[in-house]
Design an enzyme around this catalytic site. Structure first.
Site, PDB file in Angstrom:
ATOM      1  N   THR A  96       0.875  -1.171   0.000  1.00 51.09           N
ATOM      2  CA  THR A  96       0.000   0.000   0.000  1.00 51.09           C
ATOM      3  C   THR A  96       0.907   1.214   0.000  1.00 51.09           C
ATOM      4  O   THR A  96       1.675   1.430   0.935  1.00 51.09           O
ATOM      5  CB  THR A  96      -0.915   0.006   1.238  1.00 51.09           C
ATOM      6  OG1 THR A  96      -1.781  -1.126   1.155  1.00 51.09           O
ATOM      7  CG2 THR A  96      -1.746   1.283   1.298  1.00 51.09           C
ATOM      8  N   LYS A 171      -7.202   1.561  -3.010  1.00 49.09           N
ATOM      9  CA  LYS A 171      -6.857   1.153  -1.645  1.00 49.09           C
ATOM     10  C   LYS A 171      -7.050   2.309  -0.676  1.00 49.09           C
ATOM     11  O   LYS A 171      -7.473   2.127   0.467  1.00 49.09           O
ATOM     12  CB  LYS A 171      -5.418   0.629  -1.595  1.00 49.09           C
ATOM     13  CG  LYS A 171      -4.940   0.184  -0.210  1.00 49.09           C
ATOM     14  CD  LYS A 171      -5.650  -1.059   0.319  1.00 49.09           C
ATOM     15  CE  LYS A 171      -5.309  -1.377   1.762  1.00 49.09           C
ATOM     16  NZ  LYS A 171      -4.058  -2.088   1.962  1.00 49.09           N
ATOM     17  N   LYS A 239       0.482   5.186   8.416  1.00 53.64           N
ATOM     18  CA  LYS A 239       1.158   5.369   7.121  1.00 53.64           C
ATOM     19  C   LYS A 239       0.124   5.518   5.999  1.00 53.64           C
ATOM     20  O   LYS A 239       0.185   6.440   5.187  1.00 53.64           O
ATOM     21  CB  LYS A 239       2.053   4.167   6.813  1.00 53.64           C
ATOM     22  CG  LYS A 239       2.620   4.184   5.385  1.00 53.64           C
ATOM     23  CD  LYS A 239       3.103   2.814   4.903  1.00 53.64           C
ATOM     24  CE  LYS A 239       1.959   1.947   4.418  1.00 53.64           C
ATOM     25  NZ  LYS A 239       2.348   0.785   3.597  1.00 53.64           N
TER      26      LYS A 239
END
Lengths: 289, 289
Positions: A96, A171, A239
């Protein structure tokens, strides 16, 4: 069968590379910490201590690493994949990571005749283990179709979402939904406790209706039980939210819910909960009492 | 069979009272606007133009009205239910209303030998029509068991959540989860659009995983289609969130996600979207573009 170079053999990467091996692909692995690749080596994977060497020997290179800066270095660094992969090879970043970085890698790869896809996943360690990941792909359709047999060894819900970066953008949508939903689930569970209700019984009333969600069904019971073990780490969620915030900002989109979630998780990280599962957000509310 | 007095024959109340009638209960109805009760009168319900008269004739009184102030007036006003219901009768408020008001009604009723339950529902107009509501109940167990055959005519998931007010508190948990989740769903759909993705295809990737929720599966498609018709009205959601905020404040619980949701919906109301469905929140994000 294509030789696959696999970089990043953490909890998820290990399961994913294992499926490729079991399907009969020669697999070359690289990981910062070699011990995390031992399981795969025992299954017949070959160890390679340099990324450049791994790249030269592979038909397809898959990466599943940590942060965008790792992705950038592994792909675009002097000793990185794009400089050393063969012309005509396929590179698939399943980390990701940042949509704009995915586009940058795509362009750099294209200039060298390398086919690049961004293909982040959802489904967690269980999805990886059971080869039931949702894989969100960005890139060219011909490239997507060419690697479909390989992606199919790791996932069940595999969708080409658009051009380079579209997999990462999708995502981000996934993480944006989760971010605010976690707040709602935690506030409701904290409210239930504060009101003197039996939280498990509350779930019985609300889980199957309009408030129902994966997080409510799967994470709220862990909160109630005081189980803050990581399914998905706080540090990784932070993150992801940072990438989503940066990306939303680039596009000129305000996302106050995402901002709130990020700030609450930053507070948790400051309190030392980075290595806990995301359901630990509940503690921030519970500790008010 | 018990005679049931039913106050509030709006979209949901009408369906609910209809089930009672069809099961063979004599039903007496009252509504501010008589025309909304005509369907029930045609089915054999009896009209009563005064609440006090309705109360005197009923074994069980059910209310499904609008705002806590309506509930307070109907129950505790001079011509209200508590002053006129028979000793030994049962009163059940199924309106989504304030937990502290539910306790106040319970106490006032108890002093007169009247059995009080708070029993808000979720499941919307479809759940009401199909007699598949989730009913969250607060009050005494003996009273809960006594009216269970009646509640069962309207719902399938019927749980005694605790003492008086616990039903309302549970409903607040339901609304608190929904409030933040709506933000996440809208931000993700707005992000998808802004990033040039196909939002329907994004849903295909994210709906069945950790981001999955009732709102994502049911309301996001309506947002994408530009369908802002009310399933659940913005104005009612604002009312519920205000009750939840007041109640959280009374308990000393901070709920920043709920506060954010309330402020976003207040903005929508100011822009004239009170009569739309809650999925209209998407417009607030979309209009940024």
């Amino acid at each position: 069968m294509e030789t696959i170079g696999f970089i990043g053999t953490g909890v998820m990467g290990r399961s994913m590379a294992g499926h490729l091996l079991k399907a009969g692909h020669p697999v070359i692995v690289y990981n910062r910490t070699r011990s995390k690749a031992e399981d795969l080596l025992a299954l017949g994977a070959k160890w390679e201590k340099r990324i450049s060497q791994l790249a030269r020997q592979s038909d397809v290179i898959i990466t599943m690493v940590g942060y965008p800066k790792d992705v950038e270095e592994i792909y675009l660094g002097e000793n990185g994949i794009v400089n050393h992969a063969r012309e005509g090879s396929y590179i698939i970043d399943m980390t990701t990571s940042s949509p704009s970085l995915a586009k940058k890698i795509y362009e750099a790869a294209k200039a060298k005749g390398i086919h690049s896809l961004d293909a982040p996943v959802s489904g967690g360690d269980i999805g990886a283990r059971e080869a039931r990941l949702s894989i969100m792909v960005g890139g060219d359709r011909a490239d997507f179709e060419a690697v479909m047999p390989i992606l199919s060894l790791m996932g069940t819900n595999i969708v080409l979402q658009g051009a380079a970066g579209a997999g990462q953008h999708t995502k981000m949508c996934n993480q944006i939904v989760i971010a605010s939903n976690m707040i709602g689930v935690c506030e409701a569970m904290a409210y239930a406790k504060k009101a003197g209700l039996n939280p498990e019984q509350v779930l019985q009333s609300i889980s199957s209706g309009a408030a129902g969600s994966w997080s409510l069904s799967n994470l709220a019971p862990r909160m109630i039980a005081g189980n803050f073990e990581p399914g998905f780490y706080v540090k990784h969620f932070i993150k992801d939210m940072q990438i989503a915030l940066d990306s939303a900002k680039e596009m000129g989109l305000l996302t106050p819910g995402l901002e709130l979630a990020k700030s609450l998780y930053d507070t948790l990280a400051e309190q030392g909960y980075e290595e806990c599962g995301t359901q630990v957000l509940y503690k921030l509310y519970e500790s008010q009492g």
